[in-house]
Design a protein around this motif. Structure first.
Motif, PDB file in Angstrom:
ATOM      1  N   UNK A   1      53.329   9.731  27.793  1.00  0.00           N
ATOM      2  CA  UNK A   1      51.895   9.854  28.041  1.00  0.00           C
ATOM      3  C   UNK A   1      51.064   9.620  26.785  1.00  0.00           C
ATOM      4  N   UNK A   2      51.681   9.716  25.611  1.00  0.00           N
ATOM      5  CA  UNK A   2      50.966   9.449  24.370  1.00  0.00           C
ATOM      6  C   UNK A   2      51.172   8.021  23.878  1.00  0.00           C
ATOM      7  N   UNK A   3      51.933   7.238  24.625  1.00  0.00           N
ATOM      8  CA  UNK A   3      52.250   5.868  24.190  1.00  0.00           C
ATOM      9  C   UNK A   3      51.846   4.862  25.266  1.00  0.00           C
ATOM     10  N   UNK A   4      50.552   4.638  25.465  1.00  0.00           N
ATOM     11  CA  UNK A   4      50.117   3.711  26.522  1.00  0.00           C
ATOM     12  C   UNK A   4      50.624   2.288  26.326  1.00  0.00           C
ATOM     13  N   UNK A   5      50.739   1.835  25.077  1.00  0.00           N
ATOM     14  CA  UNK A   5      51.224   0.480  24.830  1.00  0.00           C
ATOM     15  C   UNK A   5      52.681   0.344  25.278  1.00  0.00           C
ATOM     16  N   UNK A   6      53.487   1.358  25.010  1.00  0.00           N
ATOM     17  CA  UNK A   6      54.884   1.337  25.436  1.00  0.00           C
ATOM     18  C   UNK A   6      54.985   1.328  26.955  1.00  0.00           C
ATOM     19  N   UNK A   7      54.149   2.123  27.618  1.00  0.00           N
ATOM     20  CA  UNK A   7      54.161   2.144  29.080  1.00  0.00           C
ATOM     21  C   UNK A   7      53.784   0.777  29.641  1.00  0.00           C
ATOM     22  N   UNK A   8      52.777   0.154  29.042  1.00  0.00           N
ATOM     23  CA  UNK A   8      52.324  -1.150  29.527  1.00  0.00           C
ATOM     24  C   UNK A   8      53.424  -2.206  29.353  1.00  0.00           C
ATOM     25  N   UNK A   9      54.098  -2.196  28.206  1.00  0.00           N
ATOM     26  CA  UNK A   9      55.159  -3.169  27.962  1.00  0.00           C
ATOM     27  C   UNK A   9      56.309  -2.991  28.952  1.00  0.00           C
ATOM     28  N   UNK A  10      56.681  -1.752  29.183  1.00  0.00           N
ATOM     29  CA  UNK A  10      57.775  -1.490  30.115  1.00  0.00           C
ATOM     30  C   UNK A  10      57.381  -1.895  31.547  1.00  0.00           C
TER      31      UNK A  10
ATOM     32  N   UNK B   1      63.879   5.320  50.321  1.00  0.00           N
ATOM     33  CA  UNK B   1      62.587   5.292  49.626  1.00  0.00           C
ATOM     34  C   UNK B   1      62.778   5.250  48.112  1.00  0.00           C
ATOM     35  N   UNK B   2      63.732   6.025  47.605  1.00  0.00           N
ATOM     36  CA  UNK B   2      63.991   6.023  46.165  1.00  0.00           C
ATOM     37  C   UNK B   2      64.434   4.637  45.717  1.00  0.00           C
ATOM     38  N   UNK B   3      65.289   3.995  46.513  1.00  0.00           N
ATOM     39  CA  UNK B   3      65.795   2.679  46.140  1.00  0.00           C
ATOM     40  C   UNK B   3      64.706   1.611  46.215  1.00  0.00           C
ATOM     41  N   UNK B   4      63.916   1.622  47.278  1.00  0.00           N
ATOM     42  CA  UNK B   4      62.891   0.591  47.449  1.00  0.00           C
ATOM     43  C   UNK B   4      61.781   0.734  46.409  1.00  0.00           C
ATOM     44  N   UNK B   5      61.398   1.974  46.120  1.00  0.00           N
ATOM     45  CA  UNK B   5      60.278   2.213  45.202  1.00  0.00           C
ATOM     46  C   UNK B   5      60.755   2.617  43.807  1.00  0.00           C
ATOM     47  N   UNK B   6      61.937   2.156  43.423  1.00  0.00           N
ATOM     48  CA  UNK B   6      62.501   2.573  42.136  1.00  0.00           C
ATOM     49  C   UNK B   6      61.610   2.157  40.968  1.00  0.00           C
ATOM     50  N   UNK B   7      60.991   0.983  41.046  1.00  0.00           N
ATOM     51  CA  UNK B   7      60.129   0.538  39.944  1.00  0.00           C
ATOM     52  C   UNK B   7      58.878   1.406  39.834  1.00  0.00           C
ATOM     53  N   UNK B   8      58.298   1.769  40.967  1.00  0.00           N
ATOM     54  CA  UNK B   8      57.116   2.624  40.928  1.00  0.00           C
ATOM     55  C   UNK B   8      57.483   4.018  40.429  1.00  0.00           C
ATOM     56  N   UNK B   9      58.651   4.503  40.802  1.00  0.00           N
ATOM     57  CA  UNK B   9      59.093   5.800  40.285  1.00  0.00           C
ATOM     58  C   UNK B   9      59.333   5.730  38.785  1.00  0.00           C
ATOM     59  N   UNK B  10      59.877   4.606  38.324  1.00  0.00           N
ATOM     60  CA  UNK B  10      60.075   4.443  36.882  1.00  0.00           C
ATOM     61  C   UNK B  10      58.738   4.476  36.147  1.00  0.00           C
ATOM     62  N   UNK B  11      57.705   3.880  36.763  1.00  0.00           N
ATOM     63  CA  UNK B  11      56.378   3.956  36.162  1.00  0.00           C
ATOM     64  C   UNK B  11      55.857   5.377  36.092  1.00  0.00           C
ATOM     65  N   UNK B  12      56.145   6.174  37.117  1.00  0.00           N
ATOM     66  CA  UNK B  12      55.736   7.579  37.109  1.00  0.00           C
ATOM     67  C   UNK B  12      56.440   8.342  36.004  1.00  0.00           C
ATOM     68  N   UNK B  13      57.761   8.125  35.880  1.00  0.00           N
ATOM     69  CA  UNK B  13      58.487   8.829  34.800  1.00  0.00           C
ATOM     70  C   UNK B  13      57.979   8.391  33.435  1.00  0.00           C
ATOM     71  N   UNK B  14      57.625   7.115  33.302  1.00  0.00           N
ATOM     72  CA  UNK B  14      57.068   6.645  32.028  1.00  0.00           C
ATOM     73  C   UNK B  14      55.754   7.344  31.707  1.00  0.00           C
ATOM     74  N   UNK B  15      54.910   7.525  32.731  1.00  0.00           N
ATOM     75  CA  UNK B  15      53.628   8.199  32.479  1.00  0.00           C
ATOM     76  C   UNK B  15      53.839   9.649  32.037  1.00  0.00           C
ATOM     77  N   UNK B  16      54.857  10.271  32.586  1.00  0.00           N
ATOM     78  CA  UNK B  16      55.138  11.655  32.209  1.00  0.00           C
ATOM     79  C   UNK B  16      55.791  11.747  30.832  1.00  0.00           C
ATOM     80  N   UNK B  17      56.723  10.846  30.543  1.00  0.00           N
ATOM     81  CA  UNK B  17      57.476  10.926  29.293  1.00  0.00           C
ATOM     82  C   UNK B  17      56.743  10.293  28.119  1.00  0.00           C
TER      83      UNK B  17
END
Length: 453
Positions: A274-283, A256-272
């Motif tokens: 959270x004050x930079x929505x433009x950076x999250x969107x670009x990533x 599951x970690x391997x298959x959903x690695x991109x979605x997990x990366x999005x979750x970590x981005x939202x946590x790390x």
């Protein structure tokens, strides 16, 4: 070890199909069936070392899930993806089959042999429903020319749904049964994934191979350590039970970690960030583009028949707001895209092509707008434009749960109110299909007269 291999293959295929598009019923139901099959294989392995009576009673209900889910998949395969008719009736059929299967499971009481009347009822329910759904899908396939593929998928559904009942009963030696079902699981996952790739216009081989290799490496790395522990603790039943459970849960989590690695990366981005929505969107765009590159089809567009071209246009319109999905669209190879890139001196890069495709679709949608009739209307001549422009370009979500007109401009508010109060969702869907056909004809006509062809 053989149970772990079949579990790994089935669980990975289920997760892979789910990750392709969690909004597609066919993929979700096929994933439920594959993961349910994996759960039965795991439960059967654990039952060999711990509480066989208790787990046998639980496993008989787990065995119902894949058969019902795959029956539902076959019903979905018999309905074209762009039509809404028949779904309520199919839900009733699925409920009836599920209820009959649960009666059989309760009557059987356990997966352990010898075969009893409840087991025979389960076999009958799964077999008859699957064969009936196969006949329906063959008579009215969802995609033109897909009858052979539907027959192959239905045969695999039939074999696997019955195999999960045969394996625990001991009718066939478990080693032979597991080895044969492992091959069936692989073919089933490939068949469903290929069906979806055909529907989306994706190339599948590279993306699926990469996911498979990564998950096999993860399962071998994590599961191999647990297998060593199982080998070393053979005389100790408590340790054997704990390590057997740990083997399957560890492999499942690793996959599951391997298959959903991109979605997990999005979750970590939202946590790390959270004050930079433009950076999250670009990533997020970069991750989506990277994933989409392996799905790009390189076949020539002039070899496509009219229905396929219309379907690809409909998919591209549906992905209008998702640049990473447009990257994988075969329509990025349109000659008009080459001309637009050359006109502004832009590099021939995947994101540039996706942006040009988005702009081209916006222009073709704008061309559907009636001239000299104001900004909004509700007459018949406005239908195609309204059905495509406001939901896709403007982002009016009239039918979403708790949707409001907040943040919309006055014209979009009018459209939102009209859609909510006067346009059934099925009608909007049909108008979008009709509008997509008009745009596809326009794009195909321009492609035919392009000097590059």
């Amino acid at each position: 070890m053989l149970s772990a291999l079949v579990f790994t293959l089935s669980w990975w295929l289920g997760m892979y199909l789910l990750a392709r598009d969690p909004r597609k019923p066919v993929l979700v139901l096929a994933a439920v069936g594959l993961c349910g099959f994996a759960a039965v294989v795991a439960a059967d392995a654990v039952r060999a070392v711990w509480h066989p009576v208790l787990l046998g009673r639980v496993e008989i209900y787990l065995a119902v899930l894949p058969g019902v889910a795959w029956f539902a998949v076959l019903l979905e395969l018999s309905r074209p993806c762009d039509r809404w008719t028949g779904r309520t009736r199919d839900v009733a059929f699925i409920g009836a089959v599920g209820a009959a299967a649960l009666v059989g499971a309760t009557w059987a009481g356990s997966v352990e042999g010898p075969p009893r009347a409840g087991h025979l009822l389960l076999f009958a329910v799964i077999s008859v429903s699957t064969l009936a759904a196969m006949v329906k899908a063959l008579i009215r396939p969802a995609q033109p020319g897909s009858a052979l593929g539907v027959a192959a998928v239905a045969t695999l559904f039939f074999a696997l749904a019955n195999a999960i009942l045969i394996i625990p009963l001991g009718v066939v030696p478990s080693g032979i049964a597991l080895a044969s079902t492992g091959v069936d699981v692989l073919l089933l996952g490939l068949a469903v994934a290929l069906w979806d790739a055909f529907d989306e216009g994706h190339a599948l081989r590279l993306d699926m191979l990469r996911s498979f290799l990564a998950c096999v490496a993860m399962a071998a790395l994590l599961g191999g350590q647990v297998l060593i522990g199982l080998w070393l603790t053979r005389p100790e039943p408590v340790a054997q039970t704990a390590l057997t459970v740990l083997l399957f849960t560890t492999v499942a989590v690793g996959i599951e970690v391997q298959v959903f690695v991109d979605r997990l990366a999005g979750l970590w981005d939202r946590l790390a960030f959270w004050r930079r929505p433009a950076l999250r969107a670009d990533r997020a765009v970069l991750r989506g583009t990277e994933a989409a590159l392996a799905l790009r089809s390189t076949g020539p567009l002039d070899d496509l028949d009219e229905e396929t071209f219309v379907r690809l246009t409909r998919r591209a319109l549906g992905h209008y707001g998702d640049l990473s999905k447009l990257v994988a669209s075969p329509l990025t190879a349109l000659p008009a895209i080459d001309e637009r890139l050359a006109a502004r001196g832009a590099p021939d890069a995947p994101l540039e092509r996706a942006n040009e495709l988005k702009a081209l679709l916006a222009e073709r949608i704008a061309a559907l707008k009636p001239r000299d009739c104001g900004e909004f209307g509700t007459t018949e001549q406005w239908r195609h434009y309204n059905a495509l422009y406001f939901p896709y370009v403007v982002g009016v979500r009239a039918y979403a749960q708790n949707a409001t007109a907040a943040g919309l401009d006055p014209t979009a508010r009018q459209a939102w109110q009209w859609l909510v109060t006067e346009v059934p969702q099925r009608s909007l869907h049909n108008w979008q299909n009709a509008g997509a056909r008009v745009i596809a004809a326009d794009l195909r006509g321009r492609m035919a007269v392009s000097p590059g062809l």
